[in-house]
Design an enzyme around this catalytic site. Structure first.
Site, PDB file in Angstrom:
ATOM      1  CB  CYS A 115     -25.268  13.815  -3.493  1.00  0.00           C
ATOM      2  SG  CYS A 115     -26.349  14.916  -2.584  1.00  0.00           S
ATOM      3  CG  HIS A 255     -22.130  16.004  -4.641  1.00  0.00           C
ATOM      4  ND1 HIS A 255     -23.137  16.448  -5.460  1.00  0.00           N
ATOM      5  CD2 HIS A 255     -22.534  16.239  -3.367  1.00  0.00           C
ATOM      6  CE1 HIS A 255     -24.110  16.926  -4.708  1.00  0.00           C
ATOM      7  NE2 HIS A 255     -23.770  16.815  -3.440  1.00  0.00           N
ATOM      8  CG  ASN A 285     -25.961  19.683  -3.012  1.00  0.00           C
ATOM      9  OD1 ASN A 285     -26.230  18.875  -3.897  1.00  0.00           O
ATOM     10  ND2 ASN A 285     -25.654  19.310  -1.780  1.00  0.00           N
TER      11      ASN A 285
END
Ligand SMILES: CC(C)(COP(=O)(O)OP(=O)(O)OC[C@H]1O[C@@H](n2cnc3c(N)ncnc32)[C@H](O)[C@@H]1OP(=O)(O)O)[C@@H](O)C(=O)NCCC(=O)NCCS
Length: 328
Positions: A115, A255, A285
């Protein structure tokens, strides 16, 4: 006053049309819309059509970013694709994007930092531009996590989605650009969030498929704690390095993993809610795609104006963590 070497001159993003809502998931595993919203903030996620691949999604975001930059694909000198869900082990997804957009002779490679991948990519792009190696570097975060999700595991399948975002970086004009970037890792914690199968540790066999080793595994509660701690650490160091005070940040883009993580980071940085951009409810996500997807959406919605300072912060499997301070 920091003199930036590189700046962002265009952004683009792309999300698949197909949407999977929390109520769709209620029919697949023992979960509820209420639990998912309360524990994560996620309402929907986008899922890539079966006939398309990661590089299709990345190329779509890339073309929009190149157009936004006022360039043509032939002007791109280097393509960096941050991803953990590549088209295949090799050739790289970046080579797939290079062919699809027609960036003739551009260098192309993937960046694997989960990520945090897009901020790792921006850091590399900045170094390549700073060294005089390349003029225009295309940085993409693109993921098809739906293909590596265990759709029988309620602790992970409600979290992830597919998408791509891209930015074109070039030499700074001296007034704007990347004021700082900060990237770190701690590989000792790798097993808290990983995909066990398919590599040289557990090459694909019938057994690895039966054991669900080809999908993401995560110790959610442990990951949560590290995510908050390391994202605050990355933000503080990024601000220090960029000689920017947190009061001078106009927008924070973290994020997009969990609303509670974003809130905890915002509170520790003492930023008001209106200075935080969130699109997690729509996309879930999307790993390396999450920051460029949010950055592009924020720009297009007018949330980022000329002169604004934007703080980007990420955390991901590895563990990796990263930040960037960008003046627009
Ligand atoms: C995954 C996450 C949302 C779970 O939330 P949590 O509040 O920590 O929940 P827990 O794991 O403690 O589980 C609490 C309970 O909910 C249950 N549960 C887990 N997933 C569920 C779901 N989808 N639906 C309903 N219940 C669920 C658990 O089984 C547990 O039940 P129990 O108390 O009977 O054992 C959270 O830990 C998280 O976001 N972690 C970080 C994830 C992340 O950011 N990953 C990517 C980093 S890049």
């Amino acid at each position: 006053m920091i003199q930036p070497a590189s700046m962002i001159i265009g952004t683009g993003s792309c999300a698949p049309d197909k949407v999977l809502t929390n109520s769709d998931l209620e029919k697949m595993v023992d979960t509820s819309d209420e639990w998912i919203k309360e524990r994560t903030g996620i309402e929907r996620r986008h899922i890539l059509e079966t006939e398309k691949t990661n590089s299709d999604l990345g190329a779509c975001a890339a073309e929009r970013a190149i157009e936004d930059a006022g360039l043509k694909a032939k002007d791109i000198d280097c393509i960096l694709v941050a991803t953990i869900t590549p088209d295949s082990f090799f050739p790289s997804t970046a080579c797939g994007v290079q062919a699809k957009i027609g960036a003739k002779d551009a260098a192309a490679m993937d960046v694997s930092a989960a990520c945090s991948g897009f901020l790792y990519g921006m850091t590399l792009a900045d170094a390549l531009i700073r060294s005089g190696q390349y003029r225009n570097v295309l940085v993409i975060g693109s993921e098809v996590l739906s293909r590596f999700t265990d759709w029988e595991d309620r602790t992970t399948c409600v979290l992830f989605g597919d998408g791509a975002g891209a930015a074109v970086m070039t030499e700074s004009d001296g007034t704007r650009g990347l004021l700082s970037s900060f990237i770190k890792s701690d590989g000792r914690l790798g097993r808290l969030l990983y995909l066990p199968g398919g590599g040289s540790t557990h090459p694909a066999t019938h057994e690895t498929v039966d054991q669900h080793l080809h999908t993401i595994r995560m110790e959610g509660r442990e990951v949560f704690k590290h995510a908050v701690r390391t994202m605050v650490d990355a933000a503080v160091h990024g601000l220090e390095k960029g000689e920017v005070h947190s009061d001078d940040i106009d927008l924070l883009i973290t994020h997009q993993a969990n609303m509670r993580i974003i809130d905890a980071v915002r509170e520790r940085l003492k930023l008001p809610e209106e200075k935080v951009f969130i699109n997690l409810q729509e996309f879930g996500n999307t790993s390396a795609a999450s920051i460029p997807l949010a950055l592009d959406q924020a720009r297009r919605e007018g949330r980022i104006r000329p002169g604004d300072k934007v703080l980007l912060v990420a955390f991901g499997g590895g563990f990796t963590w990263a930040s960037g301070v960008v003046q627009f």
